[in-house]
Design a protein around this motif. Structure first.
Motif, PDB file in Angstrom:
ATOM      1  N   LYS A 182       0.826  -1.209   0.000  1.00  0.00           N
ATOM      2  CA  LYS A 182       0.000   0.000   0.000  1.00  0.00           C
ATOM      3  C   LYS A 182       0.858   1.256   0.000  1.00  0.00           C
ATOM      4  CE  LYS A 182      -3.663   0.221   2.405  1.00  0.00           C
ATOM      5  NZ  LYS A 182      -5.102   0.171   2.272  1.00  0.00           N
ATOM      6  N   GLY A 183       2.068   1.161  -0.579  1.00  0.00           N
ATOM      7  CA  GLY A 183       2.953   2.309  -0.652  1.00  0.00           C
ATOM      8  C   GLY A 183       3.820   2.524   0.572  1.00  0.00           C
ATOM      9  N   VAL A 184       3.670   1.695   1.577  1.00  0.00           N
ATOM     10  CA  VAL A 184       4.454   1.787   2.810  1.00  0.00           C
ATOM     11  C   VAL A 184       5.578   0.762   2.726  1.00  0.00           C
ATOM     12  CG1 VAL A 184       4.405   1.585   5.330  1.00  0.00           C
ATOM     13  CG2 VAL A 184       2.398   2.467   4.102  1.00  0.00           C
ATOM     14  N   VAL A 185       6.814   1.207   2.940  1.00  0.00           N
ATOM     15  CA  VAL A 185       7.974   0.312   2.842  1.00  0.00           C
ATOM     16  C   VAL A 185       8.317  -0.215   4.229  1.00  0.00           C
ATOM     17  CG1 VAL A 185      10.367   0.079   2.108  1.00  0.00           C
ATOM     18  CG2 VAL A 185       8.834   1.610   0.850  1.00  0.00           C
ATOM     19  N   GLY A 203      11.499  -6.195  -2.448  1.00  0.00           N
ATOM     20  CA  GLY A 203      12.123  -5.282  -3.390  1.00  0.00           C
ATOM     21  C   GLY A 203      11.126  -4.601  -4.302  1.00  0.00           C
ATOM     22  N   LYS A 204       9.849  -4.678  -3.948  1.00  0.00           N
ATOM     23  CA  LYS A 204       8.795  -4.057  -4.768  1.00  0.00           C
ATOM     24  C   LYS A 204       7.552  -3.856  -3.927  1.00  0.00           C
ATOM     25  CE  LYS A 204       9.070  -7.644  -7.512  1.00  0.00           C
ATOM     26  NZ  LYS A 204       9.899  -8.628  -6.849  1.00  0.00           N
ATOM     27  N   ASP A 205       6.611  -3.102  -4.469  1.00  0.00           N
ATOM     28  CA  ASP A 205       5.293  -2.987  -3.849  1.00  0.00           C
ATOM     29  C   ASP A 205       4.408  -4.005  -4.544  1.00  0.00           C
ATOM     30  OD1 ASP A 205       2.646  -2.366  -3.118  1.00  0.00           O
ATOM     31  OD2 ASP A 205       3.166  -0.277  -2.773  1.00  0.00           O
ATOM     32  N   ALA A 206       4.124  -5.069  -3.851  1.00  0.00           N
ATOM     33  CA  ALA A 206       3.320  -6.155  -4.409  1.00  0.00           C
ATOM     34  C   ALA A 206       1.951  -6.202  -3.728  1.00  0.00           C
ATOM     35  CB  ALA A 206       4.053  -7.483  -4.250  1.00  0.00           C
ATOM     36  N   SER A 207       1.332  -5.053  -3.596  1.00  0.00           N
ATOM     37  CA  SER A 207       0.036  -4.967  -2.922  1.00  0.00           C
ATOM     38  C   SER A 207      -1.024  -5.848  -3.587  1.00  0.00           C
ATOM     39  CB  SER A 207      -0.451  -3.516  -2.889  1.00  0.00           C
ATOM     40  OG  SER A 207       0.386  -2.728  -2.096  1.00  0.00           O
ATOM     41  N   LYS A 208      -1.057  -5.824  -4.906  1.00  0.00           N
ATOM     42  CA  LYS A 208      -2.063  -6.626  -5.614  1.00  0.00           C
ATOM     43  C   LYS A 208      -1.853  -8.111  -5.342  1.00  0.00           C
ATOM     44  CE  LYS A 208      -4.358  -7.113 -10.054  1.00  0.00           C
ATOM     45  NZ  LYS A 208      -4.456  -6.565 -11.417  1.00  0.00           N
ATOM     46  N   ALA A 209      -0.611  -8.559  -5.318  1.00  0.00           N
ATOM     47  CA  ALA A 209      -0.316  -9.966  -5.032  1.00  0.00           C
ATOM     48  C   ALA A 209      -0.813 -10.352  -3.637  1.00  0.00           C
ATOM     49  CB  ALA A 209       1.184 -10.230  -5.148  1.00  0.00           C
ATOM     50  N   HIS A 210      -0.639  -9.459  -2.666  1.00  0.00           N
ATOM     51  CA  HIS A 210      -1.136  -9.728  -1.313  1.00  0.00           C
ATOM     52  C   HIS A 210      -2.658  -9.798  -1.298  1.00  0.00           C
ATOM     53  CE1 HIS A 210       2.937  -8.712   0.054  1.00  0.00           C
ATOM     54  NE2 HIS A 210       2.622  -9.355   1.159  1.00  0.00           N
ATOM     55  N   ALA A 211      -3.306  -8.895  -2.010  1.00  0.00           N
ATOM     56  CA  ALA A 211      -4.771  -8.878  -2.049  1.00  0.00           C
ATOM     57  C   ALA A 211      -5.332 -10.141  -2.684  1.00  0.00           C
ATOM     58  CB  ALA A 211      -5.262  -7.652  -2.809  1.00  0.00           C
ATOM     59  N   LEU A 212      -4.612 -10.668  -3.668  1.00  0.00           N
ATOM     60  CA  LEU A 212      -5.084 -11.853  -4.401  1.00  0.00           C
ATOM     61  C   LEU A 212      -4.506 -13.156  -3.861  1.00  0.00           C
ATOM     62  CD1 LEU A 212      -4.764 -10.477  -8.047  1.00  0.00           C
ATOM     63  CD2 LEU A 212      -6.848 -10.698  -6.676  1.00  0.00           C
ATOM     64  N   TRP A 213      -3.603 -13.065  -2.890  1.00  0.00           N
ATOM     65  CA  TRP A 213      -2.863 -14.243  -2.398  1.00  0.00           C
ATOM     66  C   TRP A 213      -2.213 -14.947  -3.585  1.00  0.00           C
ATOM     67  CZ3 TRP A 213      -2.006 -15.252   2.674  1.00  0.00           C
ATOM     68  CH2 TRP A 213      -2.745 -14.499   3.580  1.00  0.00           C
ATOM     69  N   SER A 214      -1.492 -14.166  -4.370  1.00  0.00           N
ATOM     70  CA  SER A 214      -0.889 -14.655  -5.600  1.00  0.00           C
ATOM     71  C   SER A 214       0.616 -14.427  -5.588  1.00  0.00           C
ATOM     72  CB  SER A 214      -1.506 -13.900  -6.784  1.00  0.00           C
ATOM     73  OG  SER A 214      -0.794 -14.150  -7.975  1.00  0.00           O
ATOM     74  N   LEU A 255      -9.776  -4.763  -8.447  1.00  0.00           N
ATOM     75  CA  LEU A 255      -9.967  -5.653  -7.311  1.00  0.00           C
ATOM     76  C   LEU A 255     -11.358  -5.472  -6.716  1.00  0.00           C
ATOM     77  CD1 LEU A 255      -6.549  -5.473  -5.427  1.00  0.00           C
ATOM     78  CD2 LEU A 255      -7.332  -7.149  -7.094  1.00  0.00           C
ATOM     79  N   THR A 256     -11.883  -6.544  -6.165  1.00  0.00           N
ATOM     80  CA  THR A 256     -13.205  -6.494  -5.540  1.00  0.00           C
ATOM     81  C   THR A 256     -13.093  -5.904  -4.136  1.00  0.00           C
ATOM     82  OG1 THR A 256     -13.003  -8.668  -4.491  1.00  0.00           O
ATOM     83  CG2 THR A 256     -13.865  -8.622  -6.764  1.00  0.00           C
ATOM     84  N   ASP A 257     -14.229  -5.533  -3.581  1.00  0.00           N
ATOM     85  CA  ASP A 257     -14.253  -5.026  -2.204  1.00  0.00           C
ATOM     86  C   ASP A 257     -13.678  -6.058  -1.236  1.00  0.00           C
ATOM     87  OD1 ASP A 257     -15.400  -2.687  -3.078  1.00  0.00           O
ATOM     88  OD2 ASP A 257     -17.415  -3.149  -2.331  1.00  0.00           O
ATOM     89  N   LYS A 258     -14.009  -7.321  -1.455  1.00  0.00           N
ATOM     90  CA  LYS A 258     -13.508  -8.381  -0.572  1.00  0.00           C
ATOM     91  C   LYS A 258     -11.977  -8.492  -0.659  1.00  0.00           C
ATOM     92  CE  LYS A 258     -14.201 -13.126   0.737  1.00  0.00           C
ATOM     93  NZ  LYS A 258     -15.198 -14.123   0.972  1.00  0.00           N
ATOM     94  N   GLN A 259     -11.420  -8.369  -1.851  1.00  0.00           N
ATOM     95  CA  GLN A 259      -9.960  -8.425  -2.017  1.00  0.00           C
ATOM     96  C   GLN A 259      -9.286  -7.220  -1.373  1.00  0.00           C
ATOM     97  OE1 GLN A 259     -10.214  -8.783  -6.266  1.00  0.00           O
ATOM     98  NE2 GLN A 259      -9.889 -11.006  -6.234  1.00  0.00           N
ATOM     99  N   ASP A 317       0.904 -10.118 -10.971  1.00  0.00           N
ATOM    100  CA  ASP A 317       0.258  -9.523  -9.804  1.00  0.00           C
ATOM    101  C   ASP A 317       1.230  -8.785  -8.888  1.00  0.00           C
ATOM    102  OD1 ASP A 317      -2.226 -10.526 -10.610  1.00  0.00           O
ATOM    103  OD2 ASP A 317      -1.833 -12.449  -9.646  1.00  0.00           O
ATOM    104  N   LEU A 318       2.500  -8.733  -9.265  1.00  0.00           N
ATOM    105  CA  LEU A 318       3.515  -8.083  -8.429  1.00  0.00           C
ATOM    106  C   LEU A 318       3.544  -6.579  -8.722  1.00  0.00           C
ATOM    107  CD1 LEU A 318       6.320 -10.764  -8.761  1.00  0.00           C
ATOM    108  CD2 LEU A 318       4.693 -10.459  -6.883  1.00  0.00           C
ATOM    109  N   THR A 319       2.471  -5.908  -8.343  1.00  0.00           N
ATOM    110  CA  THR A 319       2.306  -4.485  -8.631  1.00  0.00           C
ATOM    111  C   THR A 319       1.549  -3.800  -7.499  1.00  0.00           C
ATOM    112  OG1 THR A 319       1.375  -2.892 -10.193  1.00  0.00           O
ATOM    113  CG2 THR A 319       0.203  -4.967  -9.962  1.00  0.00           C
TER     114      THR A 319
END
Length: 160
Positions: free
Chosen positions: A67-70, A91-102, A115-119, A107-109
């Protein structure tokens, strides 16, 4: 954390029952940038700068952004170190990967578009309950600081 809410209303008439479900859209947790004395964030990272902290250099700490926090996740080296399962996230912001459990490359972005509300709620839960209490914040991504500066400018203009 603000959770999605739903309400159920039933209007009973002699032979009919109307059911109306009202759903409020989930509002993600807003990241508050904490500053040092003088109002300066601890450190601002670009994607290229953050990439240096991917555990490939044993002399450097291991950083992961969410979420932009390092966060400094060096204490979790067994999870994030060079040969670990979750090294792909550092070494990156992988917020989407965390939201998707991927752990898929696509998804490393930090881009959460689509993303859905649940994600989004799941991402906030990982952020609030795992990373914030466990790992120290060492800085913020440049795009987060820019986004919040833009938000402040917009609010200021609207108040004039």
């Amino acid at each position: 954390m603000s959770a999605a809410k739903s309400s159920l209303f039933c209007l009973a008439l002699p032979y009919f029952c109307f059911v109306l479900v009202l759903c409020d859209k989930y509002v993600p947790v807003r990241v508050e940038i904490e500053t040092n004395e003088g109002g300066v964030p601890p450190k601002m990272f670009t994607a290229d700068e953050l990439a240096k902290y991917d555990a490939s250099d044993p002399e450097l700490p291991i950083y992961l952004a969410l979420k932009g926090v390092v966060f400094d996740v060096t204490s979790g080296k067994r999870f994030y170190g060079k040969e670990s399962d979750y090294n792909i996230l550092v070494g990156k912001d992988a917020s989407k990967a965390h939201a998707l459990w991927s752990l898929e490359e696509k998804d490393l972005t930090h881009d959460l578009t689509g993303l859905t509300d649940k994600q989004l709620e799941g991402l906030d839960e990982v952020y609030e309950k795992t990373y914030k209490p466990k790992y120290p914040v060492v800085g913020y991504m440049d795009y987060l600081i820019k986004q919040q500066e833009d938000d402040i400018q917009k609010r200021f203009k609207n108040e004039l």
